[in-house]
Design a protein around this motif. Sequence first.
Motif, short mmCIF file in Angstrom:
data_model
loop_
_atom_site.label_atom_id
_atom_site.label_comp_id
_atom_site.label_asym_id
_atom_site.label_seq_id
_atom_site.Cartn_x
_atom_site.Cartn_y
_atom_site.Cartn_z
N GLY A 200 47.74 46.80 38.43
CA GLY A 200 47.87 45.72 37.45
C GLY A 200 48.08 44.37 38.11
O GLY A 200 47.47 43.37 37.71
N VAL A 201 48.92 44.34 39.14
CA VAL A 201 49.18 43.09 39.86
C VAL A 201 47.91 42.63 40.59
O VAL A 201 47.60 41.43 40.60
CB VAL A 201 50.36 43.27 40.85
N TRP B 237 45.65 41.13 37.94
CA TRP B 237 46.26 39.89 37.45
C TRP B 237 46.10 38.76 38.46
O TRP B 237 45.76 37.63 38.09
CB TRP B 237 47.73 40.13 37.12
N VAL C 5 42.49 37.51 38.58
CA VAL C 5 42.19 36.66 37.42
C VAL C 5 42.87 35.30 37.57
O VAL C 5 42.24 34.25 37.36
CB VAL C 5 42.64 37.36 36.11
N ARG C 6 44.13 35.31 37.94
CA ARG C 6 44.89 34.06 38.07
C ARG C 6 44.28 33.15 39.13
O ARG C 6 44.08 31.95 38.89
CB ARG C 6 46.34 34.39 38.44
#
Length: 195
Positions: free
Chosen positions: A55-56, A59, A62-63
Amino acid sequence: MINRDFWYDVLRSGAILGVVMALSHIAELYLLAYSGVDIATMSIYFLLEWLVAAGVFVWLLVRFSRRRAAAMDPKYGYSYTLALSYILMISMLAGIIVGATNTIFIGTMGYDTYIDGMVGRVDEMRALYVEMNIDTLDSSFNEMVAALRSAEQPSMLSTIFSSFNSYLFAGGIIGLVVSAFVRIKPQIINTEDNE
């Protein structure tokens, strides 16, 4: 348009992603080969840690991609291929960092200790199968133990290459989707004077 700021961003984002993923990988290695936690508890911790790390990873990709898109000059936009290239580059850099960290961690903790820990996990799995009256896999467990015992410690270069490929693949799959959402079409700026 690619400039020095783009490459600086690739290095910075790739290094951050690499350090975060390296810490995650060290936690997984420790749980698997060096901890004294029983296999059932270890499996639960391992799964939870892997899900959080995945998940990280997504994320952060994307960030970082959104931040890169926002930093681009609107008149040039941010094409799908440039966004995908950016994601692939930071993923590759992360893979290099994870591979190097993996080698250093196992070298520091001891490769023989790592092998003993892995053999211990195989023995725990064998015991679970015996408790369930499944003894048809005994030869497979013996082969795994023999393969582990005869394996030489991989070089740092081969570990980095393996990690590089893994992160390139994972970043590429995620990048195919993320790039479609962060791309920005070039804006046509009207330079004609209004009279």
